[in-house]
Design an enzyme around this catalytic site. Structure first.
Site, PDB file in Angstrom:
ATOM      1  N   GLU A 199      -0.559  -5.340   6.042  1.00 36.35           N
ATOM      2  CA  GLU A 199       0.774  -5.431   5.426  1.00 36.35           C
ATOM      3  C   GLU A 199       1.614  -6.483   6.146  1.00 36.35           C
ATOM      4  OE1 GLU A 199       1.951  -1.339   5.775  1.00 36.35           O
ATOM      5  OE2 GLU A 199       1.175  -0.834   3.797  1.00 36.35           O
ATOM      6  N   LYS A 224       6.634   0.921   9.040  1.00 39.77           N
ATOM      7  CA  LYS A 224       5.581   1.041   8.046  1.00 39.77           C
ATOM      8  C   LYS A 224       4.288   1.481   8.730  1.00 39.77           C
ATOM      9  CE  LYS A 224       4.994  -2.102   5.007  1.00 39.77           C
ATOM     10  NZ  LYS A 224       4.676  -0.991   4.075  1.00 39.77           N
ATOM     11  N   THR A 279       0.842  -1.202   0.000  1.00 37.33           N
ATOM     12  CA  THR A 279       0.000   0.000   0.000  1.00 37.33           C
ATOM     13  C   THR A 279       0.877   1.253   0.000  1.00 37.33           C
ATOM     14  OG1 THR A 279      -1.706  -1.178   1.210  1.00 37.33           O
ATOM     15  CG2 THR A 279      -1.774   1.218   1.354  1.00 37.33           C
TER      16      THR A 279
HETATM   17  C1  5RP Z   1       1.272   2.173   4.272  1.00 34.22           C
HETATM   18  C2  5RP Z   1       2.743   1.952   4.283  1.00 34.22           C
HETATM   19  C3  5RP Z   1       3.527   2.455   3.112  1.00 34.22           C
HETATM   20  O1  5RP Z   1       4.256   1.411   2.571  1.00 34.22           O
HETATM   21  C4  5RP Z   1       4.460   3.534   3.583  1.00 34.22           C
HETATM   22  O2  5RP Z   1       3.681   4.526   4.239  1.00 34.22           O
HETATM   23  C5  5RP Z   1       5.244   4.151   2.438  1.00 34.22           C
HETATM   24  O3  5RP Z   1       4.381   4.868   1.613  1.00 34.22           O
HETATM   25  P1  5RP Z   1       4.895   5.654   0.339  1.00 34.22           P
HETATM   26  O4  5RP Z   1       5.340   4.631  -0.670  1.00 34.22           O
HETATM   27  O5  5RP Z   1       3.669   6.433  -0.110  1.00 34.22           O
HETATM   28  O6  5RP Z   1       6.012   6.564   0.781  1.00 34.22           O
HETATM   29  O7  5RP Z   1       3.311   1.387   5.171  1.00 34.22           O
HETATM   30  O8  5RP Z   1       0.687   1.758   5.481  1.00 34.22           O
END
Ligand code: 5RP
Length: 222
Positions: free
Chosen positions: A107, A98, A32
């Site tokens: 996740e 994360k 995500t």
């Molecule tokens: C979502 C996550 C994402 O992997 C993390 O926030 C990184 O996001 P982005 O690729 O938009 O920087 O853990 O819950």
């Protein structure tokens, strides 16, 4: 490269990493966030070469569906050969923080079922010590205040992420001012607090491969 170009570059590198292994029976685990979204968009081109995906959020499931990629329930799949996802922070041991997108629990579940976790991130996510990014903790709503008090005892400054309900119907506390010396121990310690669903430390099961987008190239680490 800009940050967006770095995200694109690591998404492309992840495609290169998995493409030789795709079979008509393959079901991939998909994460995500904005980096994972770029991966999903690139994966669409290969949709006839694999069976489908398990998604770590409703948002990713919707995006996969939008590209005509079938989305499966994890319970009907068992293990997945690859889980591809971004991160908010990553250290030299491929331990991660994360959950910036509030999808940490799903996740972590999909990552647990993966033979290989490929983390894709731009170089701004690389840190010596985890914790500058506020550590997300998913909590059962009625336990929020109790969990917050327990997190304060551990040295964190937890802040309720107002207006956010996770895909599991829970709430998020973000732990500010919380530098983490031993990510594996802290992951276990926080998860032992009653009312915690899970926390955003991915250390007991970190990434297996890191594709890190730098100034002009993608660095691969294992
Ligand atoms: C979502 C996550 C994402 O992997 C993390 O926030 C990184 O996001 P982005 O690729 O938009 O920087 O853990 O819950």
């Amino acid at each position: 490269m800009t940050q967006d170009e770095r995200k694109d570059a690591v998404a492309a590198a992840a495609i290169d990493e998995i493409e030789p292994w795709l079979e008509r029976s393959t079901i991939l685990g998909i994460g995500t966030g904005s980096t994972a979204n770029r991966f999903i968009d690139r994966l669409a081109r290969f949709r006839d070469d694999f069976k489908g995906a398990v998604a770590s959020s409703e948002a990713s499931a919707e995006r996969l569906h939008g590209h005509g990629i079938e989305v499966f329930e994890l319970n009907s799949v068992g293990t997945v050969p690859f889980y591809i996802d971004g991160a908010d922070e990553v250290n030299a041991h491929l331990h991660l923080i994360k959950g910036g997108g509030a999808a940490l629990t799903r996740e972590k579940i999909v990552a647990a079922c993966a033979e290989r976790f490929i983390c894709i991130a731009d170089a701004s996510k690389r840190v010596e010590r985890l914790g500058r990014f506020p550590l997300p903790v998913e909590v059962i709503p009625m336990a929020r205040s109790y969990v917050a008090r327990e997190l304060v005892k551990l040295g964190a400054d937890p802040v309720y992420r107002e207006g956010v309900i996770t895909d599991n119907g829970n709430q998020i506390l973000d732990c500010f001012d919380f530098m983490i010396d031993d990510p594996v121990a802290m992951e276990t310690r926080i998860n032992a607090i009653v009312g915690v669903v899970t926390n955003g430390l991915f250390a007991a099961r970190g990434a297996d491969v890191l594709l890190l987008g730098g100034e002009s190239s993608v660095e691969r680490r294992t």
